[in-house]
Design a protein around this motif. Structure first.
Motif, short mmCIF file in Angstrom:
data_model
loop_
_atom_site.label_atom_id
_atom_site.label_comp_id
_atom_site.label_asym_id
_atom_site.label_seq_id
_atom_site.Cartn_x
_atom_site.Cartn_y
_atom_site.Cartn_z
N LEU A 115 -8.58 -5.53 5.29
CA LEU A 115 -7.90 -6.52 4.45
C LEU A 115 -8.88 -7.11 3.46
CD1 LEU A 115 -6.19 -8.30 7.46
CD2 LEU A 115 -4.94 -6.97 5.74
N THR A 116 -8.36 -7.93 2.56
CA THR A 116 -9.21 -8.77 1.73
C THR A 116 -8.97 -10.22 2.10
OG1 THR A 116 -7.55 -8.84 -0.03
CG2 THR A 116 -9.28 -7.14 -0.19
N GLU A 142 -7.94 -16.69 5.66
CA GLU A 142 -7.53 -16.29 4.32
C GLU A 142 -8.53 -16.78 3.28
OE1 GLU A 142 -4.87 -14.44 3.61
OE2 GLU A 142 -4.13 -14.34 5.67
N GLN A 172 -11.05 -5.11 -3.92
CA GLN A 172 -9.85 -4.27 -3.87
C GLN A 172 -10.17 -2.78 -3.92
OE1 GLN A 172 -6.90 -5.18 -3.14
NE2 GLN A 172 -5.77 -3.29 -3.56
N THR A 195 -6.83 -3.99 10.65
CA THR A 195 -6.05 -5.13 10.15
C THR A 195 -5.28 -5.81 11.28
OG1 THR A 195 -3.94 -4.00 9.67
CG2 THR A 195 -5.70 -3.83 8.02
N TRP A 218 0.85 -1.18 0.00
CA TRP A 218 0.00 0.00 0.00
C TRP A 218 0.89 1.25 0.00
CZ3 TRP A 218 -3.17 -2.01 4.78
CH2 TRP A 218 -3.99 -3.07 4.38
N ILE A 229 -2.57 -8.04 10.22
CA ILE A 229 -3.14 -9.34 9.81
C ILE A 229 -3.34 -10.22 11.04
CG2 ILE A 229 -3.13 -11.19 8.12
CD1 ILE A 229 -1.12 -9.72 6.47
N ARG A 288 -12.07 -8.18 4.74
CA ARG A 288 -11.83 -8.87 6.01
C ARG A 288 -11.47 -7.84 7.09
NH1 ARG A 288 -6.79 -12.79 6.97
NH2 ARG A 288 -6.32 -11.85 4.96
N LEU A 303 -11.38 -1.58 -0.62
CA LEU A 303 -10.26 -1.48 0.32
C LEU A 303 -9.52 -0.16 0.14
CD1 LEU A 303 -7.70 -4.18 1.30
CD2 LEU A 303 -6.86 -2.07 0.31
#
Length: 384
Positions: A346-347, A179, A332, A35, A11, A38, A354, A335
Motif C-alpha cells: 500500500l501507500t 494512513e 506509486q 496489504t 488496481w 488494508i 506501507r 507500488l
C-alpha cells in the motif's frame, strides 16, 4: 457498463481466490499479499478457524436484531473487553462507525463540544469522522466541516497543552498514524495527553482501528506504553474480513449510552460476531502475539538492510507488523512495479510504501517480500 461510482483508484487485479498470505488473480497470477485488505485479514485469507465459526453460525441464524439476546455477540464483547482492559462494548459495522460512537459518547458524557485530534490523522469518511481527520485531502469538496474539532501537531506537547481547555470533551488519537505514514506516538507525548485530559476533565479516545487486534504484537497498540485511555475503537482485523467495528469504554460511561441513545441495525450481527470470537480466541492463544512481535522485528531488521543498499529510502518507520518506507520519490510507481513482481503493498501519503502483512506471515514470505522490495528500489527507481 460499469455501474459503480468511481470512488476508488482500482488496481488492474481481480482476485479469484486467496489463502493465507497469498492471492491468486483471475488471470492465474499469484501475489504475496502484504496489504491484508488494508490491515483487515490479520489471520490471513480464509483462515480455517474463522471460516469454521462463520459456517457454524450460518447454519443457525444470520440476523435477528439487537432487541434479542445474542449469545455469540456477548461472547465477542467479553473477549474484546478483556483484551482491551476496559468494560463495555458497542458493536458497529466499521471503524468509522466506531469512531462516530466514540465522539458521540465523549460529548454526551462530558456535556462538552470540542474534540482535539492531530494533523495527518485518519478517523474515517463519515461526516463527523471526516471532520475529526487531520488531512485536508479527505475533506475537499464537501463544504464546511462539522465544528468543534481542533487539530494540533502529533507528538507536540506544547501545542496540545494550548488546545485542551474546559470545553474539550476528548483528545482523540492513533498510537500509530497508519494512513498518515506510520508515525508512532512518544511516551512523553502520551504523558502530556494524560496530564492535560485529567486536569481539564476531558476523555482520552484511542483509535485502534488499524493498530488493534494484534497488529503491533499486543492486543492494542496503547498497551506498549504507560497510557490508559477511556475509550478505544476497533474494527479492521476484528472480523478478519467480515464487517464489524467496536467501541470499548470504561464502565462509568455506560450510563450515557442507555436505551435509545445510539444503535445499529447490523452492528454485532451473529455472523460477524462469530468471526470476531474466532479471531480473538486465536490471537489470545499463548505465544501468538509474541510470535507476531518477533516477525515484526524480523521485518524491521530485513528492511534496514534494504536502506543500506539503496539511496531511494529516506526513512524507515516500523511498529510491530506495520512498516512505512519513506522514499525520496513518489511511491506509486514502486507500488505498481512491486505488483509486476507479484508483491502487493500500500501507500500512506505520496512518498510512503506501507506494508501490513498478516500476523500469520511466514518468515520465508517476509524474506521474499523484502527481496522484491530491494530489487525494485535498487534497479527500477531513480531520483528525479
Amino acid at each position: 457498463m460499469n455501474s459503480l461510482f468511481p470512488t476508488y483508484l482500482r488496481w488492474n487485479i481481480e482476485p479469484e481466490h486467496a489463502k493465507g498470505s497469498w492471492l491468486t488473480s483471475t488471470e492465474g497470477k499469484e501475489y504475496l499479499d502484504f496489504t491484508s485488505g488494508i490491515g483487515v485479514t490479520n489471520l490471513g485469507h480464509c483462515n480455517d478457524q474463522v471460516t469454521e465459526a462463520i459456517q457454524t453460525q450460518l447454519g443457525k441464524f444470520w440476523h435477528t436484531s439487537n432487541m434479542f439476546l445474542i449469545g455469540v455477540q456477548q461472547k465477542a464483547a467479553d473477549l474484546l473487553a478483556e483484551a482491551a482492559g476496559l468494560d463495555c462494548v458497542f458493536f458497529s459495522n466499521s471503524g468509522a462507525e466506531a469512531n462516530e460512537a466514540a465522539i458521540k459518547l465523549a460529548r454526551k458524557a462530558t456535556t462538552r463540544n470540542k474534540i482535539v485530534t492531530f494533523h495527518n490523522s485518519f478517523h474515517g469518511r463519515t461526516f463527523a469522522t471526516m471532520a475529526a481527520t487531520g488531512q485536508d485531502k479527505i475533506k475537499t469538496g464537501y463544504g464546511p466541516m462539522l465544528p468543534t474539532f481542533e487539530y494540533v501537531s502529533f507528538n507536540d506537547s506544547a501545542e496540545l497543552l494550548k488546545a485542551v481547555d474546559e470545553d474539550t470533551a476528548a483528545v482523540m488519537l492513533e498510537i500509530v498514524q497508519g494512513e498518515g505514514g506510520i508515525h508512532v506516538a512518544q511516551q512523553e507525548f502520551l504523558n502530556t495527553i494524560t496530564e492535560a485530559c485529567r486536569a481539564k476533565g476531558a476523555l482520552i479516545i484511542v483509535d485502534e482501528v488499524q493498530t488493534g487486534i494484534g497488529r503491533t504484537g499486543k492486543p492494542f497498540a496503547y498497551q506498549h506504553f504507560d497510557f490508559k485511555p477511556d475509550i478505544i475503537t476497533s474494527a479492521k482485523g476484528l472480523g478478519n474480513g467480515l464487517p464489524i467495528g467496536a467501541m470499548i469504554g470504561k464502565k462509568e460511561l455506560a450510563e450515557y449510552f442507555g436505551p435509545g441513545s445510539h444503535g445499529s441495525t447490523f452492528g454485532g450481527n451473529p455472523l460477524c460476531a462469530s468471526a470476531a470470537v474466532a479471531v480473538l480466541q486465536t490471537i489470545m492463544q499463548p505465544g501468538f502475539m509474541e510470535e507476531a512481535a518477533k516477525k515484526g522485528e524480523y521485518l524491521q531488521n530485513a528492511l534496514k538492510k534494504v536502506m543500506e543498499d539503496t539511496k531511494m529510502v529516506k526513512d524507515l518507520r516500523t511498529f510491530g507488523l506495520m512498516a512505512g518506507i519513506e522514499l525520496n520519490v513518489e511511491a506509486q510507481q514502486a507500488l505498481l512495479d512491486l505488483q509486476e513482481q507479484g508483491l502487493l503493498v500500500l501507500t500512506a501519503g505520496p512518498n510512503v510504501l506501507r506494508l501490513l502483512p498478516p500476523l500469520t506471515v511466514e518468515y520465508a514470505e517476509i524474506d521474499t517480500a523484502v527481496e522484491k522490495i530491494s530489487k525494485i528500489l535498487s534497479e527500477s527507481l531513480t531520483v528525479s
